[in-house]
Design an enzyme around this catalytic site. Structure first.
Site, PDB file in Angstrom:
ATOM      1  N   GLY A 137       0.821  -1.209   0.000  1.00  0.00           N
ATOM      2  CA  GLY A 137       0.000   0.000   0.000  1.00  0.00           C
ATOM      3  C   GLY A 137       0.846   1.247   0.000  1.00  0.00           C
ATOM      4  O   GLY A 137       2.061   1.176  -0.164  1.00  0.00           O
ATOM      5  N   ASN A 138       0.203   2.390   0.166  1.00  0.00           N
ATOM      6  CA  ASN A 138       0.931   3.652   0.239  1.00  0.00           C
ATOM      7  C   ASN A 138       0.242   4.584   1.227  1.00  0.00           C
ATOM      8  O   ASN A 138      -0.832   4.274   1.740  1.00  0.00           O
ATOM      9  CB  ASN A 138       1.059   4.283  -1.150  1.00  0.00           C
ATOM     10  N   ARG A 139       0.865   5.734   1.479  1.00  0.00           N
ATOM     11  CA  ARG A 139       0.421   6.615   2.548  1.00  0.00           C
ATOM     12  C   ARG A 139      -0.594   7.661   2.120  1.00  0.00           C
ATOM     13  O   ARG A 139      -0.837   8.611   2.858  1.00  0.00           O
ATOM     14  CB  ARG A 139       1.621   7.331   3.157  1.00  0.00           C
ATOM     15  N   SER A 140      -1.180   7.529   0.964  1.00  0.00           N
ATOM     16  CA  SER A 140      -2.169   8.531   0.557  1.00  0.00           C
ATOM     17  C   SER A 140      -3.306   8.586   1.567  1.00  0.00           C
ATOM     18  O   SER A 140      -3.890   7.569   1.925  1.00  0.00           O
ATOM     19  CB  SER A 140      -2.735   8.174  -0.822  1.00  0.00           C
ATOM     20  N   ALA A 176      -3.618   7.727  -5.436  1.00  0.00           N
ATOM     21  CA  ALA A 176      -2.217   7.294  -5.462  1.00  0.00           C
ATOM     22  C   ALA A 176      -2.208   5.842  -5.910  1.00  0.00           C
ATOM     23  O   ALA A 176      -2.540   4.929  -5.137  1.00  0.00           O
ATOM     24  CB  ALA A 176      -1.587   7.443  -4.083  1.00  0.00           C
TER      25      ALA A 176
END
Ligand code: CTP
Ligand code: CA
Length: 233
Positions: A33-36, A100
């Site tokens: 995942g990512n931090r968006s 994102a």
């Protein structure tokens, strides 16, 4: 739109806003995942709603509460986002691509939880490229034939170029109508409330907005409305 006075160029327009991050599964319980946070995209969705647009949100993983009043579809992966947009974009006047999107996903999704096995070993996770979703839409709808396409970019400058140089190259490469550049050099933007966006348009326009995410969204949309929507049916 017809209601120029109340909502400017966005009144009555169907606008799809994608926001949040994608999650790319590894096994039944894990993902990349990512931090968006989804904040920026949500600010755009809300500002568009206030301007009288008919907004549809497509949301990945977020750290904010979504707006119950805005019709929202949830997606997890980049491929799901691509499929959702393939359905929604043909009916839209504009797509605001704030999501994102993971550039890569695990090549295989294991059907069962990946085990440690043995004492010291670690698995190697093979990745494959995800499609460039907004570039794919630009290919499907060449400029002027479909929804206006707005991409986002968070760039840092280096010896090869400034953040704006990189954003301009990305605008061109993706074939979109405009790109919103978040300058992240000083650790701004991700999850924070203060923000600065520089907008570049395909026809060479440039403007910037600074302030809270809500203020920035409103100002950027005013400018984008003039630059992209004015005069289009
Ligand atoms: N984007 C997309 N599909 C992808 C990756 C990104 O549609 N697979 C969109 C993002 O939602 C954003 C824009 O493209 O609106 C720019 O994303 P960014 O990650 O900055 O661009 P990339 O082409 O992935 O380039 P980079 O190598 O810098 O990550
Ligand atoms: Ca990327």
């Amino acid at each position: 739109g017809d209601d120029g006075a109340a909502g400017g160029e966005w009144a009555g327009r169907r606008v799809v806003v994608t926001l949040g991050g994608t999650r790319e599964p590894l096994d039944p319980v894990r993902y990349l995942g990512n931090r968006s946070s989804g904040k920026q995209g949500l600010a755009f969705a809300r500002a568009l709603t206030a301007l009288g647009a008919d907004v549809r949100v497509i949301a990945g993983s977020v750290e904010v509460e979504l707006d119950q009043a805005i019709p929202t579809r949830r997606i997890a992966t980049a491929l799901e986002l691509e499929a959702a947009l393939a359905e929604e974009a043909p009916h839209a006047d504009a797509v605001i691509m704030a999501a994102a999107v993971a550039d890569f996903r695990p090549a295989r999704v294991e059907g069962t939880k990946i085990k440690k096995r043995g004492e010291t070993g670690a698995p190697v996770i093979e990745l494959v490229r995800n499609p460039d979703i907004i570039a794919g839409l630009a290919e499907r709808f060449p400029r002027g034939t479909g929804p206006k396409l707005v991409a986002f970019a968070a760039e840092t400058g280096d010896s090869q170029g400034s953040p704006e140089d990189y954003a301009a190259a990305k605008l061109e490469r993706k074939g979109v109508d405009a790109i919103c550049l978040n300058d992240v050099a000083e650790g701004r933007a991700f999850g924070q409330d203060e923000n600065r966006i520089v907008v570049l348009t395909a026809d060479g326009g440039r403007f910037e907005a600074q302030g809270s995410k809500d203020e920035v969204a409103r100002r950027v949309l005013e400018a984008l409305g003039e630059a992209l929507m004015a005069g289009s049916p």
